[in-house]
Design an enzyme around this catalytic site. Structure first.
Site, PDB file in Angstrom:
ATOM      1  CG  LEU A 104      16.644  43.423  39.319  1.00 36.99           C
ATOM      2  CD1 LEU A 104      15.675  44.577  39.073  1.00 36.99           C
ATOM      3  CD2 LEU A 104      18.007  43.726  38.694  1.00 36.99           C
ATOM      4  CG  PHE A 106      42.245  32.980  42.389  1.00 42.53           C
ATOM      5  CD1 PHE A 106      42.990  32.526  43.457  1.00 42.53           C
ATOM      6  CD2 PHE A 106      41.867  32.071  41.414  1.00 42.53           C
ATOM      7  CE1 PHE A 106      43.358  31.181  43.555  1.00 42.53           C
ATOM      8  CE2 PHE A 106      42.222  30.729  41.490  1.00 42.53           C
ATOM      9  CZ  PHE A 106      42.981  30.286  42.558  1.00 42.53           C
ATOM     10  N   GLY A 150      21.703  42.447  42.238  1.00 45.24           N
ATOM     11  CA  GLY A 150      22.069  43.217  41.050  1.00 45.24           C
ATOM     12  C   GLY A 150      21.276  44.504  40.956  1.00 45.24           C
ATOM     13  CE  LYS A 188      29.272  30.447  42.557  1.00 46.31           C
ATOM     14  NZ  LYS A 188      28.850  30.907  41.238  1.00 46.31           N
ATOM     15  CG  ASP A 229      41.320  35.553  56.123  1.00 45.22           C
ATOM     16  OD1 ASP A 229      40.495  35.098  55.321  1.00 45.22           O
ATOM     17  OD2 ASP A 229      41.303  36.724  56.535  1.00 45.22           O
ATOM     18  CE1 TYR A 283      38.912  42.137  60.841  1.00 49.57           C
ATOM     19  CE2 TYR A 283      38.906  42.646  58.495  1.00 49.57           C
ATOM     20  CZ  TYR A 283      38.330  42.744  59.752  1.00 49.57           C
ATOM     21  OH  TYR A 283      37.161  43.452  59.906  1.00 49.57           O
ATOM     22  CE1 TYR A 293      29.752  31.769  46.027  1.00 48.77           C
ATOM     23  CE2 TYR A 293      31.975  31.989  46.922  1.00 48.77           C
ATOM     24  CZ  TYR A 293      31.082  32.151  45.877  1.00 48.77           C
ATOM     25  OH  TYR A 293      31.502  32.667  44.680  1.00 48.77           O
ATOM     26  CG  LEU A 330      41.712  44.978  50.543  1.00 49.10           C
ATOM     27  CD1 LEU A 330      41.447  45.415  51.973  1.00 49.10           C
ATOM     28  CD2 LEU A 330      43.057  44.258  50.429  1.00 49.10           C
ATOM     29  NE  ARG A 386      39.109  38.491  57.357  1.00 40.60           N
ATOM     30  CZ  ARG A 386      38.790  39.089  56.221  1.00 40.60           C
ATOM     31  NH1 ARG A 386      37.659  39.779  56.145  1.00 40.60           N
ATOM     32  NH2 ARG A 386      39.575  39.009  55.166  1.00 40.60           N
TER      33      ARG A 386
END
Length: 328
Positions: A39, A171, A42, A147, A284, A208, A143, A190, A281
């Site tokens: 949690l 995605f 979550g 993964k 991106d 951006y 990150y 977004l 940014r």
């Protein structure tokens, strides 16, 4: 017609956005579901009715898993790109360390099937689009790197110990499934950000960059409805093979620009959405769109909720319901 056998699944991170929707789909098929979630991001109320809930970290899986479980669906992870840059140690401990502990627990319990929630962030800036599973992996954040490390770890587990596993690289996940929707603090995606503007909880949406080599100058992204995503996880459970690590990209194969999303929110909500053009940014990419051919061919998966207005409408229903609850 033969009724499919009832199975038992552990869903790590099942109190989060995607995990809760997948858990709900499993319960709708009359499977037994145990949700393990600490949690930290979550919500207890997001755990679907009918699931057993155990509060704890993924490192606690060893005290839950035994031979009665048919598979694990692994969603538990830290997932904020910006935070991972500021605090990479948290991401290596949670995402990599947690999965090391989970794989050990699965090995000890004899649970030999795994579906892993991976990410398109493993690819970094794409060399070409649509992005296939053979594209170079060059993550641009801790990150994405964690993964990718877990994907490598799972591949080794499959080769050495006969694990059957599927990694699903998402995605942009969007939409809602009944009472299960997107709730992040802070919010970085977004569609929920634009909906916050429509609700009056945010003054304007920042766009951006408007000078990208795209039709309207704004970034293009591949949005996939969370319910379509959940269906892919259930199909993955039936498609895996002992000793094989299958990697599948999940997306709708089409992209929508930032301005298209903003305009769709205006149309769906009927409310004004002021926007502010801000500088690009760093990092991106102009376009991120998935090739889902592998998921189609190996899993038999085809997204059916590909209309952007319908995706936004589901997210809007959830956002309004949450907004009313917050006000009361």
């Amino acid at each position: 017609m033969t009724t499919p056998a009832r199975k038992k699944y552990l869903v790590t991170g099942g109190a989060g956005y995607v995990g809760s929707v997948v858990a709900a789909h499993l319960l709708e098929r009359d499977h037994a579901v145990t949700v393990l979630d600490d949690l930290s991001t979550g919500f207890a109320e997001a755990v679907p009715e009918g699931a057993e809930f155990v509060e704890g970290r993924v490192q606690d899986a060893a005290r839950l898993l035994d031979g009665s479980y048919d598979a694990v669906l692994h969603f538990a992870a830290s997932s904020q790109v910006g935070e991972s840059v500021a605090h990479p140690e948290k991401y290596w401990e949670n995402n990599v360390g947690g999965t090391i502990a989970l794989l050990a627990a699965m090995r000890a319990a004899g649970v030999r099937r795994l579906v892993f929630s991976s990410t398109a962030a493993t690819y970094g800036e794409p060399v070409s689009v649509p992005i296939t599973e053979t594209a170079p992996t060059a993550p641009t954040s801790p990150y994405g790197a964690t993964k990718l490390a877990v994907d490598h770890m799972i591949g080794g587990e499959c080769a050495a110990h006969g694990l059957a596993a599927v990694s699903l690289r998402y995605f942009n996940v969007a939409g809602a499934y009944g009472s299960h929707g997107e709730r992040h603090e802070p919010e970085s995606h977004l569609i929920p950000l634009v909906l916050q503007v429509a609700l009056g909880r945010r003054e304007a949406i920042s766009v951006y960059g408007d000078d990208y080599p795209t039709p309207d100058g704004t970034c293009v992204r591949d949005y996939i409805h969370v319910a379509d995503l959940a269906e892919a996880h259930l199909l993955a459970l039936d498609a895996m093979t002992a000793g094989e690590h299958l990697i599948c990209n999940l997306g709708n194969g089409n992209g929508f620009s930032v301005r298209e999303v903003v305009e769709t929110v205006r149309e769906v909500t009927g409310r004004p959405v002021p926007e502010i053009t801000a500088p690009r940014r760093p990092g991106d990419p102009a376009v991120l769109v998935a090739s889902a051919d592998t998921a189609r061919d190996r899993l038999g998966w085809r997204p059916t909720r590909t209309d952007l207005a319908a995706v936004v409408a589901d997210a809007w229903d959830f956002a309004r319901a949450r907004h009313e609850e917050d006000r009361t």
